[in-house]
Scaffold this active site. Structure first.
Site, PDB file in Angstrom:
ATOM      1  N   SER A 160       1.074  -1.231  -0.139  1.00 34.74           N
ATOM      2  CA  SER A 160      -0.138  -0.247   0.048  1.00 34.74           C
ATOM      3  C   SER A 160       0.945   1.255  -0.079  1.00 34.74           C
ATOM      4  O   SER A 160       1.642   1.571  -1.061  1.00 34.74           O
ATOM      5  CB  SER A 160      -0.904  -0.058   1.178  1.00 34.74           C
ATOM      6  OG  SER A 160      -1.863   0.929   1.026  1.00 34.74           O
ATOM      7  N   ASP A 248      -8.728  -4.947  -6.888  1.00 39.72           N
ATOM      8  CA  ASP A 248      -8.314  -3.610  -6.007  1.00 39.72           C
ATOM      9  C   ASP A 248      -8.950  -2.633  -6.112  1.00 39.72           C
ATOM     10  O   ASP A 248      -8.865  -1.811  -7.306  1.00 39.72           O
ATOM     11  CB  ASP A 248      -6.693  -3.319  -6.048  1.00 39.72           C
ATOM     12  CG  ASP A 248      -6.225  -2.601  -4.882  1.00 39.72           C
ATOM     13  OD1 ASP A 248      -7.129  -1.988  -4.216  1.00 39.72           O
ATOM     14  OD2 ASP A 248      -4.891  -2.466  -4.530  1.00 39.72           O
ATOM     15  N   HIS A 280      -6.969  -5.427  -2.594  1.00 42.78           N
ATOM     16  CA  HIS A 280      -5.869  -4.678  -2.187  1.00 42.78           C
ATOM     17  C   HIS A 280      -4.889  -5.328  -1.260  1.00 42.78           C
ATOM     18  O   HIS A 280      -3.786  -5.276  -1.328  1.00 42.78           O
ATOM     19  CB  HIS A 280      -6.527  -3.517  -1.241  1.00 42.78           C
ATOM     20  CG  HIS A 280      -5.436  -2.377  -0.916  1.00 42.78           C
ATOM     21  ND1 HIS A 280      -4.815  -1.889  -2.029  1.00 42.78           N
ATOM     22  CD2 HIS A 280      -4.854  -1.812   0.109  1.00 42.78           C
ATOM     23  CE1 HIS A 280      -3.793  -0.958  -1.365  1.00 42.78           C
ATOM     24  NE2 HIS A 280      -4.011  -1.057  -0.087  1.00 42.78           N
TER      25      HIS A 280
END
Length: 311
Positions: A160, A248, A280
């Site tokens: 991330s 995602d 994600h």
């Protein structure tokens, strides 16, 4: 004890055990309390000390892994050496040390910022690919100065925000890392902000917009592009592994697709693991097995000059 009471037929009834007043327990001060959290801290410290001594004897360094975006950090205070976090424990084809830099941006109340406060969090405003990355480089320089690592064998890995930081490390400081791994990381800050669904945009004013910039402001948009790794992808010289889930919704897969396309177009060394079932974060066990086996092979090839057998 309460006295016995006479019943209507003249016999004595036993006393009610709940009628007796109990002596209140004394209140203990903070220094005398022994809570579960205290026990857990002691256990963590003992484990940390044992692993620290073992790692110091072996002289090892694990991959540098910046934690997530500034308002949602997950990693504890950055010290070296220290135990690896649960997912990163799998990235160990051989023992390594891991440097988790406590860079600015940690939210107060969360592990990375609970001792730093609000000022530490807000020091990240407008500092994506700036002083936030300087903190990572400063931590790496400290590790090298202390003799904890070979500067030619350091990888940067994150997920991330950490994936963004890994791409920044490869693109903005290309000579510092032997390899980079971006797991669902963003490469374009403007694209990240504009893909937010309309009903959620108001909730991002105090984080995305405040910390990264407003893409609707031309001046801030230009600054966001300058801080995006996609604009400096031609400066990347180290091998790169990108990992992304096709579903995602937080960081669109195009953030990895575009980097892969640009690197392959000029013949640079790049690997791409795209999982069609995941989002994600990879949640299926077989997906995570594939993910960490890929990471193990990548690190073994580019840090150790070998490929781990059986992986």
């Amino acid at each position: 004890m309460a006295p016995r009471r006479a019943s209507r037929n003249g016999t004595a009834t036993p006393p009610d055990p709940h009628s007796a007043r109990r002596t209140p327990r004394p209140r203990l001060g903070r220094r005398h309390r022994s809570t579960d959290s205290t026990i857990r801290r002691m256990a963590r410290k003992a484990t940390h000390d044992d692993r620290t001594r073992a790692d110091q004897r072996r002289g090892l360094l694990r991959p540098a892994r910046p934690h997530r975006r500034p308002h949602l950090p997950r990693q504890p205070q950055g010290r070296l050496p220290r135990p690896m976090a649960q997912p990163a424990q799998r990235v160990r084809p051989r023992p390594r040390r891991r440097l988790a830099a406590d860079r600015r941006g940690g939210r107060p109340g969360r592990p990375a910022g609970h001792l730093r406060g609000k000022a530490h969090t807000q020091a990240a405003i407008g500092q994506f690919a700036g002083r936030m990355h300087d903190d990572v480089i400063d931590a790496l320089d400290w590790a090298i100065t202390q003799g904890h690592t070979d500067p030619a064998r350091v990888a940067i890995y994150g997920s991330s925000y950490g994936g963004y930081a890994a791409l920044v490390g490869a693109a903005f400081t290309p000579g510092r890392f032997a390899a980079a791994i971006s797991y669902t990381g963003m490469s374009d800050l403007v694209d990240l902000s504009r893909r937010v669904v309309p009903f959620a945009r108001r909730s991002l004013v105090n984080n995305y917009v405040r910390y990264m910039g407003d893409p609707d402001d031309p001046e801030q948009e230009a600054d966001m592009r300058a801080r995006s790794p996609i604009t400096r992808v031609n400066d990347i010289t180290a091998p790169v592994l990108l990992v992304h889930g096709a579903n995602d919704l937080r960081v669109h897969r195009s953030n990895s697709d575009r980097v892969v396309e640009a690197l392959r177009a000029r013949g640079a060394e790049v690997e791409y693991l795209l999982n069609e079932r995941e989002g994600h974060w990879f949640v299926n066990p077989d997906s995570n097995i594939e993910l960490y086996q890929t990471l193990v092979r990548f690190l073994a090839r580019h840090l150790d000059g070998r490929i781990t057998e059986g992986n």
